[in-house]
Design an enzyme around this catalytic site. Structure first.
Site, PDB file in Angstrom:
ATOM      1  N   TYR A 223       0.877  -1.168   0.000  1.00  0.00           N
ATOM      2  CA  TYR A 223       0.000   0.000   0.000  1.00  0.00           C
ATOM      3  C   TYR A 223       0.912   1.214   0.000  1.00  0.00           C
ATOM      4  CZ  TYR A 223      -4.288  -2.603   0.895  1.00  0.00           C
ATOM      5  OH  TYR A 223      -5.367  -3.426   0.783  1.00  0.00           O
ATOM      6  N   HIS A 405     -18.011  -2.611   3.155  1.00  0.00           N
ATOM      7  CA  HIS A 405     -16.740  -2.773   3.869  1.00  0.00           C
ATOM      8  C   HIS A 405     -16.851  -3.759   5.023  1.00  0.00           C
ATOM      9  CE1 HIS A 405     -12.838  -1.764   5.498  1.00  0.00           C
ATOM     10  NE2 HIS A 405     -13.377  -1.529   6.672  1.00  0.00           N
TER      11      HIS A 405
END
Lengths: 610, 610
Positions: A223, A405
């Site tokens: 990331y 999510h």
């Protein structure tokens, strides 16, 4: 029923060696309607090397998908298909294979051990097989629903595409086992919504938020975090559209990207470009969580509805932005540089409505827990009628997009709107949800929410790999159940979620003790995670926990921000009563399926050229 | 795949008036294989007047059923089909109808409101339509499984056949609604087992136990009781076969018949012939419950396996028999006389094994209860490994037939055999069980039960019409869950059943009180039915009761007779642990279904003759 007369052309050819490249030269079978003249608006690489590239379009009128699969460097065949969660067992497959003499295209399925079998009904229908300079192109189609019980049902939400490369001929389809092949999966939203693109204002300008020529680390998962800032004196604007910019050649590497705005309270944020888990990352970046744009593999440009835009810039808005890029590099490629990012389209002519984002689902609290070893345990969070009555404007709001999510054990997510005790409409639903593929999805049809409506968000979890209960919380090994809904006009309501009343949970621990051997400490010192960790998980304690969550009153978070509640009594609220549930639609079988071939189609093969 | 060339003959004709009788003159469509030359071994009247008569045979090799429907006095058409529980809504139907001009045969389904729709896939396949002196004969076939989601899956166990009479033409199939028609249902075991008939001993003799020329009461339901006795000095024999004797013309009236033997302890039983609920019925008849033979509508002769017979006669066996005949007379026909009964075939050459009957399932006790307003609540009774270890011979037993039993709310019954924690085999299963249709069914394959095996019997109940809990017990408004299994060699084990431990049930009532307002009296004076009657039924108390039954230890009745247990500790026994369940077989779709017509078949119609 009209059956178009099938046309078939063939050319004799010869097959070279077992590992030779073979070439499909001609149209093999052209059945049903001609291939669509329209281009393929959606395109995605399937494998990390980009040998397989899929393009597709969707016909909602005919309820089918046309696929165009480009195979670069074809060896002895290819598998392509779909399965529940991306496994190559129990998959629904289109197969191009050769026995060394002829080549065949057929609709097949793989059993629990990965062995292939021909489907009695051939629903992947080959329309064209063509050699192009880029490689072999297969054009075929599949109805959403085939009513063959072995087949995958193509639904809204995530679809797990699977593929496999055949390196050598096989004497028969049944001789192929997926466990012996190079295989992989790619997640995608196959049924993209069919929404007209709203016109952009004439004064639309663009701003690119891109990685600064990053050297992509040679590790599977990175990331990358990059801080940038808006120009000085940048006034209030509306973002009306955004689109991905992916560096050419990195299409299979860039998995998802998000642009966040930092909290307005931050005076400044130091510059940074590096892995998000780096020790060098400024601590303040954790306050950069307000989503401005999000893109994931396979997604296209995101357009705001014509009457709304996402405000940024101006007073009360941070100048600092954080770009996050998820590089997925399973082949651990070295030395690749990347400048991918997101291009924001914005306008100074503010649209009528500000768009907002609201959080539905469960409060992040350990009182909501999932027992270990559950195959499909459901937790549900409620946005109650009392909260929508108080916090929504009299004219209501329109939800036009949604991002689901959960953390690692999430498998399904759905939000349903109920009114007057009756489920009315699905806001968003993903029965093949993956925590590794979270995109903002436009709804096929915007959903109006009125005062007094109830929004029910349920998540299904699989904890078969866990030894202890998984409690709710922020940690990656804890769980969440959230639907970020994008809507307009913006209201003060940022968060409408619930969790079980803690007092009832303590009654549950007492009850478990009564039916077992007093394993759970019910003293005040024990924390809820500790209590859950000591529950003896048997069929009774599991079922009663599920029954408790379906019965006990809840605490509602009806909040202006994560810490500020609307005024009112929000504890010990009754669960919304639902008298009538939405029915699952009966699968619609394609009317013309009697016309599909009963067996595989022979494809004329050219041999030679290694 | 070979497609036989369809042959179709037609004859022009004219349609008379709307209510005229129409006649199908010629073969309309002859597709697939020719009609079978074999006769139709099974036959049943569908309606009480006998206007519709169904004959059928079963091909297990092809997995399909051939139906021959005789329609006497045909008006404007007929519906025939199947549905989950005999309702005309959500039914799977073959329809012969006319629009006044042509006549059609098609595969259709009825929606929740009874309106007909054509199936996209035509699975009822018309083979012949023929006029005979008796009426119109339609010959058609249907695969067990069609994989059309609207279609009924033909399974083992009870099938609810439905029919409807069309009195007038309809402009289209969609114009037909079953609610406006004369309709009805008939329950039948469609998939009869395909078992070779064992030869009868040469000295076989017969004995008829028949109603003595009874005047059938003109009321819908009569259970007739008749007492008869064996000849004096009748020695020990083996019943090896029995068959029904139904008085000609009463085929639609005689619903089921059973022959019971009285308890050996009874010195004498007074003669009686009258309704079983008559006040004149001798009290002693309640001791005549040992089943010698049982028949229900649609059943054929019952043969014992070649090595076993059912002992009767001789010392220790009562001379008194009770015949029970259930007359089903919905048309309230007056003055009909009946001498139906059962013909027993017996032999003095005793076979190697005595056959026995064992009772599996739940103990008749109120601790096993079903909450009200449940659509499908499951109760389960266990015959544990400890009991079979103790009570079965080392060589085990063979179960060859089974009779399932519940009271009014029973909807499904299944018994599964488990060994070493794994479900191995289904003993008997009826997913469309009806308490109004209880027959002794031969198993397709005898099931061997060994020492240490577990037999698990589950019943599914529907209590949507009840206001209070339904507790276990003998009363018709109480419930049972029983499988009477017929087996050999006979053992002392007459009863192997279970019920939840009463102490755990009291814990349940305490728990309910803790989560509600102390409604349930947990004082020692309260009876269990009283306690269940005061439970506040909400989602929590319902789910926790189900969880309790799936978790709490049980009391096992491992008995030589209803009152005498085998020696051992039978209270607070753990539930058998089952690690691996039998999987539902995936439906097998007919391979050749691509060949069925895509729409209805036109049937040439002759008009005229009223």
């Amino acid at each position: 029923m009209q059956v178009p007369s099938p046309s078939a052309r063939e050319a004799a050819s010869m097959y070279g060696t077992a590992v030779a490249v073979f070439l499909v030269i001609l149209v093999a079978a052209l059945q049903g309607s001609a291939p669509p003249e329209s281009p393929f608006p959606y395109r995605i690489p399937l494998d990390p090397e980009g040998a397989l590239e899929l393009a597709w379009n969707v016909s909602y009128a005919q309820e089918l998908v046309h696929f165009q699969l480009l195979v670069r460097g074809l060896k002895a065949g290819v598998l392509f298909g779909m399965s529940d969660r991306g496994q190559l067992e129990d998959a629904d497959l289109a197969v191009l294979w050769t026995d060394g003499d002829k080549a065949y295209f057929g609709d097949a399925w793989s059993d629990q051990k990965g062995q292939l079998h021909l489907d009695p009904q051939q629903d992947y229908q080959l329309l064209r097989a063509q050699r192009t300079p880029a490689g072999l192109t297969l054009l075929f189609r599949r109805p959403f629903s085939t009513c063959d019980p072995r087949d995958y049902l193509i639904e809204d939400g995530t679809v797990h595409l699977v593929y496999g490369i055949l390196e050598q001929p096989f004497p028969s389809l049944e001789a192929i086992n997926t466990s012996a092949l190079q295989t992989g999966l790619q997640r995608v939203q196959l049924l993209k919504p069919d929404i007209a693109v709203p016109p952009l204002p004439p004064d639309t300008r663009t701003m690119e938020v891109r990685a600064p020529d990053v050297l992509v680390p040679s590790q599977e998962t990175t990331y990358w975090c990059y801080v940038t800032e808006l120009p000085g004196g940048f006034s209030r604007h509306h973002i009306v559209m955004y689109e991905p910019i992916v560096t050419e050649g990195n299409e299979a590497l860039v998995h998802h990207m998000e642009v966040f705005q930092c909290a307005a309270e931050l005076e400044s944020v130091p510059p940074f470009s590096g892995p998000c888990d780096s020790k060098m990352k400024p601590a303040r970046l954790s306050h950069c969580r307000h989503v401005l744009a999000a893109w994931a593999l396979g997604a296209k440009a995101f357009y705001y509805p014509e009457e709304a835009g996402l405000a940024f810039g101006g007073p009360g808005s941070s100048r600092f932005l954080r770009l996050e890029v998820h590089y997925h590099n399973p082949l651990r490629i070295h030395g690749r540089r990347d400048s991918s990012g997101i291009r924001l389209y914005y306008t100074a002519s503010l649209r009528r409505f500000d768009a907002g984002i609201m959080e539905l689902g469960l409060v992040y609290t350990p009182v909501m827990a999932i027992p270990p070893q559950e195959e499909a345990f459901v937790l549900t969070g409620y946005c109650t009628d009392k909260c929508t009555q108080l916090a929504l404007p009299p004219s209501g709001i329109r939800i036009f997009a949604s991002q689901l999510h959960t953390h690692l054990t999430g498998r399904k997510v759905v939000t349903v709107l109920a009114r007057g005790g009756r489920e009315r409409e699905i806001v968003n639903k993903d029965d093949h949800y993956s925590p590794h593929f979270q995109e903002i999805r436009m709804l096929k049809k915007a959903v109006s929410v009125h005062q007094g409506d109830v929004l029910i968000t349920s998540c299904t979890y699989n904890t078969e790999d866990r030894k202890l209960a998984t409690v709710g919380g922020f940690g990656i090994l804890e769980e969440m159940c959230v639907n970020y809904v994008h809507y307009y006009p913006q209201t003060q309501l940022e968060l409408c979620k619930s969790s079980v009343d803690p007092g009832f949970l303590q009654k549950y621990f007492h009850l478990v003790n009564r039916f077992n051997s007093e394993e759970v400490c019910t003293c005040p010192q024990a924390s809820v995670p500790e209590q859950f960790a000591s529950v003896p998980w048997n069929s009774f304690s599991r079922h009663v926990l599920a029954a408790l969550y379906g019965f006990a009153p809840v605490s509602v978070h009806c909040n202006k921000s994560s810490a500020v509640r609307f005024q009112g009594e929000w504890d010990l609220q009754p669960l919304p009563e639902i008298f009538s549930k939405l029915e699952e639609p009966a699968p619609r079988c394609p009317a013309g399926r009697g016309q599909s071939p009963a067996g595989p189609t022979v494809v004329s093969i050219g041999g030679g050229k290694g």
